[in-house]
Design a protein around this motif. Structure first.
Motif, PDB file in Angstrom:
ATOM      1  N   UNK A 128     -17.629 -50.311 -19.516  1.00 53.21           N
ATOM      2  CA  UNK A 128     -18.598 -50.073 -20.571  1.00 53.21           C
ATOM      3  C   UNK A 128     -18.618 -51.290 -21.498  1.00 53.21           C
ATOM      4  N   UNK A 129     -19.818 -51.652 -22.003  1.00 52.97           N
ATOM      5  CA  UNK A 129     -20.006 -52.832 -22.845  1.00 52.97           C
ATOM      6  C   UNK A 129     -20.836 -52.459 -24.074  1.00 52.97           C
ATOM      7  N   UNK A 130     -20.592 -53.196 -25.186  1.00 56.37           N
ATOM      8  CA  UNK A 130     -21.366 -52.992 -26.411  1.00 56.37           C
ATOM      9  C   UNK A 130     -22.080 -54.284 -26.767  1.00 56.37           C
ATOM     10  N   UNK A 190     -14.572 -48.283 -28.719  1.00 51.71           N
ATOM     11  CA  UNK A 190     -15.728 -47.434 -28.370  1.00 51.71           C
ATOM     12  C   UNK A 190     -16.078 -47.595 -26.894  1.00 51.71           C
ATOM     13  N   UNK A 191     -16.053 -48.831 -26.386  1.00 54.19           N
ATOM     14  CA  UNK A 191     -16.397 -49.035 -24.977  1.00 54.19           C
ATOM     15  C   UNK A 191     -15.353 -48.430 -24.055  1.00 54.19           C
ATOM     16  N   UNK A 192     -14.094 -48.458 -24.448  1.00 52.40           N
ATOM     17  CA  UNK A 192     -13.038 -47.865 -23.619  1.00 52.40           C
ATOM     18  C   UNK A 192     -13.217 -46.355 -23.529  1.00 52.40           C
ATOM     19  N   UNK A 193     -13.546 -45.742 -24.696  1.00 52.01           N
ATOM     20  CA  UNK A 193     -13.732 -44.287 -24.697  1.00 52.01           C
ATOM     21  C   UNK A 193     -14.952 -43.886 -23.854  1.00 52.01           C
ATOM     22  N   UNK A 194     -16.002 -44.698 -23.941  1.00 49.18           N
ATOM     23  CA  UNK A 194     -17.190 -44.390 -23.144  1.00 49.18           C
ATOM     24  C   UNK A 194     -16.916 -44.555 -21.646  1.00 49.18           C
ATOM     25  N   UNK A 195     -16.181 -45.576 -21.274  1.00 51.58           N
ATOM     26  CA  UNK A 195     -15.842 -45.762 -19.865  1.00 51.58           C
ATOM     27  C   UNK A 195     -14.993 -44.614 -19.356  1.00 51.58           C
ATOM     28  N   UNK A 196     -14.064 -44.161 -20.209  1.00 55.92           N
ATOM     29  CA  UNK A 196     -13.185 -43.060 -19.796  1.00 55.92           C
ATOM     30  C   UNK A 196     -13.983 -41.771 -19.578  1.00 55.92           C
ATOM     31  N   UNK A 235     -12.726 -49.354 -17.638  1.00 55.03           N
ATOM     32  CA  UNK A 235     -12.502 -50.564 -18.430  1.00 55.03           C
ATOM     33  C   UNK A 235     -13.506 -50.595 -19.588  1.00 55.03           C
ATOM     34  N   UNK A 236     -12.985 -50.867 -20.802  1.00 58.20           N
ATOM     35  CA  UNK A 236     -13.847 -51.054 -21.953  1.00 58.20           C
ATOM     36  C   UNK A 236     -13.779 -52.497 -22.401  1.00 58.20           C
ATOM     37  N   UNK A 237     -14.889 -53.229 -22.267  1.00 63.35           N
ATOM     38  CA  UNK A 237     -14.888 -54.652 -22.583  1.00 63.35           C
ATOM     39  C   UNK A 237     -15.483 -54.969 -23.958  1.00 63.35           C
ATOM     40  N   UNK A 238     -15.925 -53.949 -24.684  1.00 61.52           N
ATOM     41  CA  UNK A 238     -16.479 -54.190 -26.001  1.00 61.52           C
ATOM     42  C   UNK A 238     -17.610 -55.187 -25.951  1.00 61.52           C
ATOM     43  N   UNK A 258     -23.416 -49.779 -19.068  1.00 63.90           N
ATOM     44  CA  UNK A 258     -22.274 -49.343 -18.262  1.00 63.90           C
ATOM     45  C   UNK A 258     -22.506 -49.868 -16.854  1.00 63.90           C
ATOM     46  N   UNK A 259     -21.486 -50.509 -16.304  1.00 57.83           N
ATOM     47  CA  UNK A 259     -21.615 -51.103 -14.976  1.00 57.83           C
ATOM     48  C   UNK A 259     -20.626 -50.463 -14.010  1.00 57.83           C
TER      49      UNK A 259
END
Length: 612
Positions: free
Chosen positions: A538-540, A552-558, A577-580, A605-606
């Motif tokens: 997930x990316x922001x 935030x990106x880590x939580x969304x990926x999870x 993986x959350x890459x912010x 999200x990829x």
């Protein structure tokens, strides 16, 4: 002793007018037989068949003799009419077709038969029965249409002719009496005044003829004749006194009964009363043999328009049609085979459902096809149909009552058709699964049951497939055959991120309902490819602090990975993986003024296929 009276077997209350109306109601039946013969000939006479002959008009006369059998009942059980001689003449005019006109005259003789015993008893005293009768004569004159069917090029022919006409009927009187020894008086036992009447009549002739020469034919005939509302005579012609039709005769017994057993009382006569019928129908049937003379010559083919065709080749065109909907079917495979089963020619129907086989040599063949591997009906192609200058047209039918799903797999990125995709069709109601491989054009075909819904998904290495729905609920097979579907796939290559359409609320990590569609596609890919491993990242965008965006990106990926695991995918096969904001796709770094559309490109999200 009171006389024993029996009801008449036939009761008739017709007046002359009502009898004529009855005929008008009944006569269409006879014409319907003629129409049936015409329709049957039209149905079975194919172009090029032996019955397709050009004939000259013809006039013929004939005479017949035969036997007539009355099938009517009188008002007396003690009286019957026996069959007897029939003879007649007829004239036929045949138009330059199978239709014609017949004029007919027939004379029929019938014998009244008195069934009372020759010896009867008055009490215990025997007496001889005196019987008198008069033969009944019927003269019929009628006219009506005729239809002649030639039996190919043979000398046999069949004719049917329904006619209406008039009949002159006389005779049929019957009288019986015995001398009563007790009173020394003659006792009347039976009085039937017979007929002296004219009546509207209908006749149906069925003739089979065989031409023994160019002019003479032998005929065998059957007929049905009916006289409507024939009025009874008012006088008895077999009695010198011309007595009225009134009789009596109680206490008269059959001589076969013990004359001393008075309780037996077997009555032999009918006491007539004022309710005696005034008219009745007289039907009869018969058979005859005769001779017919045709002026000029027996109707033979003037010119055979279907013969003498050179043994060349003829154009054959076949149409493939759906039987329930009557729509043409393109893409059907059609083959022509000889009687030994050898394939003579093959073809595929075009967009109009037509296969043009070009020139086919004379012969007897069968034509059959397949609509997406389902056989059609077959059609015969006969040598007799190869007539001069003819283009032979045939039709075969697809009569499977299932719908046909015509699908195509399309790559969503390149917009080109995707070949070699295994397409899986799952029946929503039964759970049954069918699979079909898309061909070189990316096309696939399934058959769908009526009133059913299905899930369709593609299976191919490194391709992520849409999950589509199709249904026949609400469709009518008599109007619809094809159901069309376009199935989209996209590239899912090793170590290259594929952007999924995953949406979240602002500053939230929970999945929205519409976000689950792409995750379902990913879960289905991993089910169909059991050894695959995927990284879900997930990316922001750059707005907000780096630590916050990372979290935030880590939580969304999870949350996305948890959803995939809930679909039965092992946790060890998918990585979150959350890459912010560390992997921006454009220039929108911190401090750079960018549009909302530019920031949206970075919020993504990829899914990446791990191939190491």
């Amino acid at each position: 002793m009171n006389p024993i009276v029996e009801k008449p077997k036939f009761e008739c209350s017709f007046t002359r007018k009502r009898c004529n109306l009855f005929l008008l109601k009944q006569f269409p039946f006879y014409f319907s037989l003629l129409l049936m013969a015409i329709v049957s000939q039209t149905s079975f006479a194919q172009p090029g068949s032996p019955t397709d002959l050009k004939t000259k008009p013809a006039f013929s006369v004939g005479a017949r003799i035969g036997y007539d059998l009355p099938i009517f009942n009188t008002q007396y059980k003690e009286l019957d009419y026996e069959g007897n001689l029939y003879w007649g003449i007829h004239a036929d005019y045949r138009f330059p077709s199978n239709l014609g006109i017949r004029l007919d005259y027939a004379n029929i003789v019938s014998n009244p038969k008195i069934l009372i015993a020759d010896q009867v008893y008055f009490g215990t005293s025997p007496s001889q029965t005196i019987k008198r009768n008069l033969k009944m004569n019927r003269h019929f004159i009628g006219i009506g249409p005729s239809y002649t069917l030639n039996m190919g090029n043979s000398r046999f022919a069949f004719l049917v002719a329904p006619m209406v006409g008039y009949a002159f009927i006389s005779g049929g009187d019957a009288f019986a009496e015995s001398l009563n020894p007790g009173s020394n008086m003659l006792e009347t036992q039976l009085v039937n005044t017979g007929f002296d009447s004219k009546a509207i009549s209908a006749k149906m002739d069925l003739d089979f003829s065989f031409a023994v020469s160019r002019n003479f034919s032998i005929t065998l005939g059957l007929y049905y004749l009916r006289h409507f509302g024939v009025h009874l005579d008012n006088s008895l012609d077999v009695s010198p006194n011309g007595i009225l039709p009134i009789g009596h005769g109680e206490n008269i017994y059959d001589h076969t009964i013990n004359p001393y057993t008075v309780t037996a009382n077997p009555p032999l006569i009918v006491n007539l009363d004022a309710e005696k019928p005034t008219c009745m129908d007289l039907p009869s049937v018969g058979a005859n043999i005769g001779l017919k003379y045709t002026f000029g010559s027996t109707p033979r083919p003037e010119k055979c328009i279907t013969c003498a065709c050179p043994n060349d080749k003829h154009k054959v065109v076949v149409t493939v049609r759906d039987k329930p909907s009557q729509k043409v079917i393109p893409g059907a495979d059609v083959a022509i085979k000889d009687m030994g089963g050898n394939i003579i020619a093959t073809g595929t129907s075009n967009s109009f459902g037509v296969v043009d086989f070009g020139e086919i040599p004379h012969g007897n063949y069968t034509i059959a096809g397949q609509v997406f591997e389902i056989p059609t009906t077959t059609s015969s192609l006969l040598d007799a149909e190869f007539v001069p200058n003819a283009v032979i047209q045939k039709e075969i039918l697809y009569d499977d009552l299932r719908f046909i799903l015509k699908g195509v797999v399309v790559n969503k990125k390149t917009k080109s058709r995707e070949p070699n995709v295994v397409v899986s069709l799952t029946h929503d109601q039964t759970g049954a699964v069918n699979q079909e491989n898309s061909d070189g054009k990316g096309e696939f075909v399934f058959r769908l049951d009526q009133k059913s819904s299905y899930e369709v998904v593609g299976i191919k290495e490194n391709r992520l497939s849409d999950i589509d729905k199709t249904s026949t609920i609400g469709l009518t097979r008599s109007t619809t055959l094809f159901v069309n579907l376009e199935l989209g796939v996209e590239n899912f290559d090793c170590d290259r991120g594929t952007v999924l359409d995953i949406k979240y609320d602002l500053d939230k990590a929970e999945l929205l309902q519409e976000s689950k569609f792409d995750l379902d596609k990913l879960a289905r890919y991993m089910k169909d490819h059991q050894v695959s491993r995927v990284e879900l990242s997930s990316h922001t965008d750059s707005r907000g602090s780096i630590p916050y965006n990372k979290d935030l990106s880590a939580r969304r990926a999870k949350s996305a990975v948890d959803y995939i695991i809930s679909k039965g995918i092992g946790r060890e096969r998918i990585i979150a993986q959350g890459y912010g904001e560390s992997r921006l796709l454009n220039r929108c770094l911190d401090g750079i003024n960018c549009s909302e559309e530019e920031h949206r490109i970075n919020r993504r999200t990829e899914a990446k296929l791990l191939c190491n």
